[in-house]
Design a protein around this motif. Structure first.
Motif, PDB file in Angstrom:
ATOM      1  N   TYR A 189       0.710  -1.101  -0.032  1.00 16.20           N
ATOM      2  CA  TYR A 189       0.080   0.017  -0.106  1.00 16.20           C
ATOM      3  C   TYR A 189       0.886   0.949  -0.054  1.00 16.20           C
ATOM      4  N   GLY A 190       0.711   2.146  -0.971  1.00 13.08           N
ATOM      5  CA  GLY A 190       1.822   3.225  -1.047  1.00 13.08           C
ATOM      6  C   GLY A 190       0.939   4.361  -1.888  1.00 13.08           C
ATOM      7  N   ARG A 191       1.730   5.236  -2.437  1.00  9.76           N
ATOM      8  CA  ARG A 191       1.157   6.570  -3.043  1.00  9.76           C
ATOM      9  C   ARG A 191       2.344   7.014  -4.112  1.00  9.76           C
ATOM     10  N   ALA A 192       1.951   7.653  -5.166  1.00  9.96           N
ATOM     11  CA  ALA A 192       2.864   8.296  -5.968  1.00  9.96           C
ATOM     12  C   ALA A 192       3.621   9.210  -5.222  1.00  9.96           C
ATOM     13  N   GLY A 193       4.892   9.330  -5.828  1.00  3.60           N
ATOM     14  CA  GLY A 193       5.872  10.328  -4.957  1.00  3.60           C
ATOM     15  C   GLY A 193       6.429  10.037  -3.676  1.00  3.60           C
ATOM     16  N   CYS A 194       6.194   8.810  -3.342  1.00  2.00           N
ATOM     17  CA  CYS A 194       6.785   8.165  -1.851  1.00  2.00           C
ATOM     18  C   CYS A 194       8.078   7.507  -1.837  1.00  2.00           C
ATOM     19  N   HIS A 195       9.224   8.250  -1.733  1.00  2.00           N
ATOM     20  CA  HIS A 195      10.386   7.748  -1.629  1.00  2.00           C
ATOM     21  C   HIS A 195      10.669   6.274  -0.873  1.00  2.00           C
ATOM     22  N   LEU A 196       9.831   6.284   0.283  1.00  3.04           N
ATOM     23  CA  LEU A 196       9.842   4.960   1.179  1.00  3.04           C
ATOM     24  C   LEU A 196       9.224   3.895   0.358  1.00  3.04           C
ATOM     25  N   CYS A 197       8.032   4.426  -0.237  1.00  2.00           N
ATOM     26  CA  CYS A 197       7.356   3.491  -1.044  1.00  2.00           C
ATOM     27  C   CYS A 197       8.168   2.856  -2.261  1.00  2.00           C
ATOM     28  N   ASP A 198       8.998   3.622  -2.906  1.00  4.82           N
ATOM     29  CA  ASP A 198       9.874   3.145  -3.841  1.00  4.82           C
ATOM     30  C   ASP A 198      10.993   2.159  -3.209  1.00  4.82           C
ATOM     31  N   GLN A 199      11.370   2.620  -2.066  1.00  2.07           N
ATOM     32  CA  GLN A 199      12.304   1.420  -1.449  1.00  2.07           C
ATOM     33  C   GLN A 199      11.443   0.158  -1.066  1.00  2.07           C
ATOM     34  N   ALA A 200      10.360   0.216  -0.504  1.00  7.87           N
ATOM     35  CA  ALA A 200       9.712  -0.765  -0.410  1.00  7.87           C
ATOM     36  C   ALA A 200       9.469  -1.928  -1.609  1.00  7.87           C
ATOM     37  N   ARG A 201       9.055  -1.171  -2.491  1.00 11.55           N
ATOM     38  CA  ARG A 201       8.887  -1.830  -3.737  1.00 11.55           C
ATOM     39  C   ARG A 201      10.104  -2.486  -4.284  1.00 11.55           C
ATOM     40  N   THR A 202      11.333  -1.994  -4.230  1.00  7.39           N
ATOM     41  CA  THR A 202      12.606  -2.582  -4.544  1.00  7.39           C
ATOM     42  C   THR A 202      12.904  -3.791  -3.715  1.00  7.39           C
ATOM     43  N   MET A 203      12.644  -3.653  -2.408  1.00  8.04           N
ATOM     44  CA  MET A 203      12.903  -4.552  -1.571  1.00  8.04           C
ATOM     45  C   MET A 203      11.859  -5.782  -1.864  1.00  8.04           C
ATOM     46  N   LEU A 204      10.707  -5.673  -2.110  1.00 10.89           N
ATOM     47  CA  LEU A 204       9.619  -6.727  -2.537  1.00 10.89           C
ATOM     48  C   LEU A 204       9.941  -7.275  -3.839  1.00 10.89           C
ATOM     49  N   GLU A 205      10.691  -6.495  -4.715  1.00  8.70           N
ATOM     50  CA  GLU A 205      11.035  -6.991  -6.111  1.00  8.70           C
ATOM     51  C   GLU A 205      11.935  -7.956  -5.768  1.00  8.70           C
ATOM     52  N   ARG A 206      13.119  -7.867  -4.667  1.00  9.49           N
ATOM     53  CA  ARG A 206      14.292  -8.750  -4.429  1.00  9.49           C
ATOM     54  C   ARG A 206      13.712 -10.061  -3.784  1.00  9.49           C
ATOM     55  N   VAL A 207      12.612  -9.602  -2.864  1.00  4.98           N
ATOM     56  CA  VAL A 207      11.974 -10.859  -2.291  1.00  4.98           C
ATOM     57  C   VAL A 207      11.404 -11.800  -3.233  1.00  4.98           C
ATOM     58  N   ARG A 208      10.725 -11.159  -4.293  1.00  8.64           N
ATOM     59  CA  ARG A 208       9.933 -11.970  -5.634  1.00  8.64           C
ATOM     60  C   ARG A 208      11.106 -12.635  -6.232  1.00  8.64           C
ATOM     61  N   GLU A 209      12.233 -12.030  -6.667  1.00  4.99           N
ATOM     62  CA  GLU A 209      13.202 -12.930  -7.257  1.00  4.99           C
ATOM     63  C   GLU A 209      13.704 -14.020  -6.406  1.00  4.99           C
ATOM     64  N   ASP A 210      13.866 -13.891  -5.298  1.00  2.00           N
ATOM     65  CA  ASP A 210      14.232 -14.983  -4.557  1.00  2.00           C
ATOM     66  C   ASP A 210      13.218 -16.391  -4.255  1.00  2.00           C
ATOM     67  N   THR A 211      11.970 -15.760  -3.882  1.00  2.00           N
ATOM     68  CA  THR A 211      10.885 -16.606  -3.468  1.00  2.00           C
ATOM     69  C   THR A 211      10.086 -16.838  -4.582  1.00  2.00           C
ATOM     70  N   GLY A 212       9.753 -16.140  -5.506  1.00  2.00           N
ATOM     71  CA  GLY A 212       8.816 -16.346  -6.667  1.00  2.00           C
ATOM     72  C   GLY A 212       7.379 -15.867  -6.352  1.00  2.00           C
ATOM     73  N   GLU A 213       7.380 -15.282  -5.178  1.00  2.00           N
ATOM     74  CA  GLU A 213       5.919 -14.620  -4.709  1.00  2.00           C
ATOM     75  C   GLU A 213       5.862 -13.347  -5.085  1.00  2.00           C
ATOM     76  N   ALA A 214       4.873 -13.368  -5.983  1.00  2.00           N
ATOM     77  CA  ALA A 214       4.416 -11.904  -6.797  1.00  2.00           C
ATOM     78  C   ALA A 214       3.769 -11.075  -5.578  1.00  2.00           C
ATOM     79  N   PHE A 215       3.703  -9.703  -5.837  1.00  2.00           N
ATOM     80  CA  PHE A 215       3.088  -8.746  -4.950  1.00  2.00           C
ATOM     81  C   PHE A 215       2.200  -7.858  -5.689  1.00  2.00           C
ATOM     82  N   ALA A 216       1.233  -7.290  -5.313  1.00  2.00           N
ATOM     83  CA  ALA A 216       0.430  -6.240  -5.814  1.00  2.00           C
ATOM     84  C   ALA A 216       0.420  -4.999  -5.184  1.00  2.00           C
ATOM     85  N   GLU A 217       0.454  -3.745  -5.939  1.00  2.00           N
ATOM     86  CA  GLU A 217       0.470  -2.482  -5.342  1.00  2.00           C
ATOM     87  C   GLU A 217      -0.823  -1.894  -5.410  1.00  2.00           C
TER      88      GLU A 217
END
Length: 92
Positions: free
Chosen positions: A20-48
């Motif tokens: 859950y986030g919003r446009a222009g949120c730098h912490l949201c960008d960081q969370a997205r990057t972290m979740l993309e790494r988790v997805r790469e490692d686990t195969g578990e997709a995420f929704a925004e």
């Protein structure tokens, strides 16, 4: 809180991880990057979900974004640790 629902015609289930986030949120960008790494490692997709598109979510999460949930359980807000997300994913 309305989460994405499965579409039987598509044969897909709702994602376990929601950002859950919003446009222009730098912490949201960081969370997205972290979740993309988790997805790469686990195969578990995420929704925004953009909280600004839903008045209820905007009221609930306004100053907390980003917020990450796994299986509907909040795992953290602002700065979310990948270890916590991974542990929650491993419980099922």
């Amino acid at each position: 809180m309305d989460l994405p629902t499965p579409d039987p015609a598509e044969g897909t289930a709702a994602p376990r991880v929601i950002l859950y986030g919003r446009a222009g949120c730098h912490l949201c960008d960081q969370a997205r990057t972290m979740l993309e790494r988790v997805r790469e490692d686990t195969g578990e997709a995420f929704a925004e979900v953009d909280i600004d598109a839903d008045a209820r979510l905007r009221e609930k999460y306004s100053e907390l974004v980003p917020v990450v949930t796994v299986d509907g359980v909040q795992q953290g807000y602002w700065r979310i640790e990948s270890a916590r997300v991974r542990a929650a994913l491993a419980q099922r």
